[in-house]
Design an enzyme around this catalytic site. Structure first.
Site, PDB file in Angstrom:
ATOM      1  N   LYS A 221      37.212  41.559  30.198  1.00  0.00           N
ATOM      2  CA  LYS A 221      35.861  41.236  30.683  1.00  0.00           C
ATOM      3  C   LYS A 221      34.853  42.331  30.393  1.00  0.00           C
ATOM      4  O   LYS A 221      35.194  43.485  30.158  1.00  0.00           O
ATOM      5  CB  LYS A 221      35.916  40.886  32.168  1.00  0.00           C
ATOM      6  CG  LYS A 221      36.457  39.464  32.338  1.00  0.00           C
ATOM      7  CD  LYS A 221      36.243  38.875  33.684  1.00  0.00           C
ATOM      8  CE  LYS A 221      36.740  37.414  33.644  1.00  0.00           C
ATOM      9  NZ  LYS A 221      36.872  36.850  34.974  1.00  0.00           N
ATOM     10  N   ARG A 255      45.106  36.540  36.395  1.00  0.00           N
ATOM     11  CA  ARG A 255      44.811  35.698  35.224  1.00  0.00           C
ATOM     12  C   ARG A 255      44.510  36.611  34.046  1.00  0.00           C
ATOM     13  O   ARG A 255      43.641  37.476  34.140  1.00  0.00           O
ATOM     14  CB  ARG A 255      43.601  34.809  35.529  1.00  0.00           C
ATOM     15  CG  ARG A 255      43.215  33.862  34.403  1.00  0.00           C
ATOM     16  CD  ARG A 255      42.007  33.010  34.819  1.00  0.00           C
ATOM     17  NE  ARG A 255      41.611  32.070  33.802  1.00  0.00           N
ATOM     18  CZ  ARG A 255      40.824  32.358  32.782  1.00  0.00           C
ATOM     19  NH1 ARG A 255      40.336  33.574  32.655  1.00  0.00           N
ATOM     20  NH2 ARG A 255      40.516  31.433  31.890  1.00  0.00           N
TER      21      ARG A 255
END
Ligand code: 8Y7
Length: 277
Positions: A221, A255
């Protein structure tokens, strides 16, 4: 802790890894629909072999600024992949979608968990999850994928995310979804600055204290780009460190795109946590 699925339970006493399977054209379909399907299923086999307990199948990019996908297109991408993974592998399939029609078809094809970045706020979404007795991951997002990173603002980000998720959990329970089928997720990167993301990870224990399993997704991210100046392909190490800390603070599911490395990281984290007892 356990997570109730439609016809079995998932034991979360050890942290689990959810592998990301994007079935968007940019990820797989350089050779048309069927080549895309084969490549996606092959990727699922690889992630399962690396120890992913859950495979998260998504046909609509929720990255900041991504364009929406039609329902028909999303169905055509997701359903065949869910079907084949369920036929070929013994793992939990999760469907990453905001659309009730996609939830419905994916659950009919064997998905047992609905991963909804919109937290089942679409009309009919709660009823669809209830009908299939699916487990649900409720994620926090400020705004919509299209505009969420424009200027995220909070007074108390941890309190606001926690209150939102607690309220969505209550709405799900009121709609007939069992409490032990719910998972909460702070939604790292979804309408948050790097400072907001840091604070949410650092205080993940405040979210875990609601008593429901917590899922966190940090792999690759942009917070690692913003805080460490790293490009997409160099974000593995900080992603693993963050995953370990998230589990330390109470996360039960991580995740990730990088399954093998995350499985090893969480295995070690769990052994250290157990040695405290
Ligand atoms: C998350 C997610 C994405 C997350 C949950 C990406 C679909 C962006 N991130 N779902 N989805 N939690 N539950 O970088 O953090 O993978 S998409």
């Amino acid at each position: 802790m356990i997570l109730q699925l439609p016809a079995r339970t998932l034991d979360l006493s050890a942290p689990m890894v959810m592998g990301v399977l994007n079935v968007t054209p940019d990820s797989f379909s350089d050779g048309g629909r069927y080549a895309g399907l084969d490549a996606a299923v092959q990727r699922a086999h690889a992630m399962h072999g690396e120890g992913a307990a859950i495979i998260d199948v998504g046909g609509e990019s929720t990255r900041p600024g991504a364009a929406p996908v039609s329902e028909q297109e999303e169905l055509e991408r997701v359903v065949p992949v869910v079907e084949r993974i369920r036929r070929e592998l013994d793992c939990v399939v999760s469907v990453d979608t905001m659309k009730p029609a996609v939830m419905d078809a994916a659950c009919a094809a064997g998905a047992e968990l609905i991963n909804d970045v919109y937290a089942l706020r679409a009309p009919g979404a709660i009823e669809t999850a209830r009908r299939h007795r699916a487990a649900v991951c409720l994620m926090h997002m400020q705004g919509q994928p299209r505009d969420m990173q424009r200027s995220p603002q909070y007074g108390d980000v941890v309190g606001e995310v926690r209150d939102f998720l607690a309220q969505r959990a209550r709405a799900c329970e009121a709609g007939g979804i069992a409490r032990d089928s719910l998972v909460l997720d702070p939604g790292i990167g979804f309408g948050k600055t790097a400072a907001h993301n840091l604070r949410l990870i650092a205080r993940l224990d405040a979210l875990a204290s609601l008593g429901l399993p917590v899922l966190v997704g940090v792999s690759r991210k942009s917070l690692f780009g913003q805080l460490l100046g790293l490009p997409l392909e160099e974000r593995l190490y900080p992603g693993l460190a963050t995953a370990a800390l998230a589990v330390w603070l109470g996360a039960g599911i991580v995740r990730t795109h990088e399954v093998a490395a995350t499985v090893q990281t969480l295995n070690m984290t769990k052994q250290i946590l157990d040695a405290r007892l």
